[in-house]
Write a protein that holds these residues in place. Sequence first.
Motif, PDB file in Angstrom:
ATOM      1  N   LYS A  48      39.009  46.813  48.079  1.00  0.00           N
ATOM      2  CA  LYS A  48      38.521  45.181  48.065  1.00  0.00           C
ATOM      3  C   LYS A  48      39.005  44.379  49.116  1.00  0.00           C
ATOM      4  O   LYS A  48      40.143  44.245  49.343  1.00  0.00           O
ATOM      5  CB  LYS A  48      38.657  44.703  46.599  1.00  0.00           C
ATOM      6  N   GLU A  73      36.388  37.369  41.536  1.00  0.00           N
ATOM      7  CA  GLU A  73      36.201  38.944  41.180  1.00  0.00           C
ATOM      8  C   GLU A  73      35.920  39.013  39.735  1.00  0.00           C
ATOM      9  O   GLU A  73      36.454  38.389  38.936  1.00  0.00           O
ATOM     10  CB  GLU A  73      37.086  39.653  41.976  1.00  0.00           C
ATOM     11  N   TRP A  93      43.654  46.335  47.213  1.00  0.00           N
ATOM     12  CA  TRP A  93      43.316  44.719  47.737  1.00  0.00           C
ATOM     13  C   TRP A  93      43.729  44.769  49.210  1.00  0.00           C
ATOM     14  O   TRP A  93      44.793  45.171  49.325  1.00  0.00           O
ATOM     15  CB  TRP A  93      44.031  43.754  46.871  1.00  0.00           C
ATOM     16  N   ILE A 137      49.574  41.874  44.230  1.00  0.00           N
ATOM     17  CA  ILE A 137      49.102  41.451  45.531  1.00  0.00           C
ATOM     18  C   ILE A 137      49.990  40.492  46.215  1.00  0.00           C
ATOM     19  O   ILE A 137      50.324  39.249  45.705  1.00  0.00           O
ATOM     20  CB  ILE A 137      47.719  40.416  45.418  1.00  0.00           C
TER      21      ILE A 137
END
Length: 638
Positions: A466, A483, A500, A548
């Motif tokens: 993504k 998302e 990610w 992340i």
Amino acid sequence: MKRLLWKGLWIQVIAVALSASPGLAQSKTTVLADADHRKALSLDGDWHYIVDPYDGGLYNFHREIRTDGFFLNGAPETGSSGLVEYDFGKSPTLKVPGDWNTQHDSLFYYEGLLWYERDFRYQPVAGHKTFLHIGAANYKSIAWVNGQEACRHEGGFTDFDCDVSASVHGGRNFVVVAVDNTRLADGVPTLNTDWWNYGGLTRDVSLIDVPAQYIDDYDLHLNRERTAIEGSVHVEGAAAGEEVTVSLPELNRSVSAKLGADGRAAISLPAAGVEWWTPEHPRLYNVRLQAASDRLDDEMGFRTIEVRGTDILLNGKPVFLRGISIHGEAPLRGGRANSDQDAATLLGWAKELGCNYVRLAHYPHDQRMTRMADRLGLMVWSEIPVYWAENFGDRAVLAKAEQQLQEEIRRDRDKASVVLWSIANETPLTPERTAFLKTLAGDVHGLDPTRLVTAALLVRTEGHDKYVDDPLGAALDVIGMNEYIGWYEQLPQDADTTVWHIGYQKPLIVSEFGGDAKAGLHGKPTQRWTEEYQASIFQHQLPMLAKIPQFRGLTPWILVDFRSPMRQLPGVQDGYNRKGLISNHGEKKEAFFILQKTYREWANDGVSSVVPVQPVTGTNERTRAPAPAQKKVARPGE
Ligand code: GCU
């Protein structure tokens, strides 16, 4: 011939409602800063109304604006000369503030023009000005006082003030407001929204009395170095050289400054001893602004908010934003939220969830929400409804968005809680759109350089990879992304293997994720619409997000189920988006407790201490023993 042709065209142009009539351009409105602390005569209460789907009260049969329209508030009995085919006095009433949709079943789906009228007794103060204050009128509105037009406004979620000094008089007066919530292709928002198009005078209406020279705008904020409260004060109608004084009575501190030719004075007040506003310590001060003949009191907190690399700094310290998204819908009773009780319930639930932050989606909410957030200690993401596929190539649409931005910032720049101005939500990746939004981002920095600009961006997907690489990100201080792994795409467990790629070394806020669940519907975690499925989405999402590196905050979609004309699944949605963690009847779903537990852990031990995914057993177990914490990864605010 040409003339007739022109007339022919004229008729065509105006063949649609109040909203698109070129003859009815926007006319002068302003926003009085701190209006809710001004001396005012409330006009809330019962207003007569007339539903006017063919706009007959405004246009004649040739679609020309009537001179004897409903704004004259004529009444047959008075024997007025003209033929009067309406009578507000004998017409039913609607509560103001309030949307019309939830007050009468016959108005539930109504989109069009509706007239409001009420009488009021008033005694203007000699030499003073009187403003008609409208907290919000969705979507387009024209106001008349005693038959004289006061102002016109477009935009359903921002306050505006109209000078009616020339129209009001002592004794009995009347005010008529035509409101049209027809959705427009060139509106902001545009034609389709995943929320109910509540129409009407949805927030407080009042008459505000101000002296001839009055304080109408000010910006007072803690400077970057946190050594002084700086900014400016504008006094409308005052002469250069006149003085204004800003004081903090509790600290026995004040400063005076002279107005310049533009009626504005620069202010700088030492900040030593000022307790900085934080969610844990939402310290507010009484701030007094004094001009020659005007005085204003506000309740303000002082803090700095900035970005450093991928960190968001509150008062110079990294902070993590534990949040939830909220719509401006009244909890339990439905319709537009507009009371202290509505704000206390919604933000009370957010506090109970363990939040230090909320996203007020997708439009500026009632001022009571930001005042309450100031008091309760909740940082705020505030947004203008540039939502989905706006007409980005149309400069008039940009002007409408800019006007809403100015009105929003003018009203809430005195709120310490508001830290982020969002300029858009889930907009398509076109060059016009990016140019449009880059302009808005620049506007925010121009209007308010003390806060951060953001937007809720869409994510690009390639298999399990993504990408957050929307070109607009370059113009934002903080990247927001929406998302829906596990709902609109893939399965909840696919979050575990999602990789990610964040294209910006900037703070990332996950502005939306989630899934629908009907409260009380139970089953396997693989069964959509059940509480267990929604819970499973959260259980897979939270650990994924915590990995992340740029992750600095989140506002899962959404605190409470809300009405949407796009949600028709019988027995489950029934006109509601069911992604709430709480149902529209106040029932807390399984996911509420999962997020609450995680926020408690994140608040205590930092973001990375989330428990690994545990299968949901279908029973509402809230006492599950936490698994041993994973290896700690350094995160801001830890
Ligand atoms: C979108 C949108 C929301 C909407 C939500 C949903 O992301 O921003 O307004 O309600 O998804 O589909 O539930």
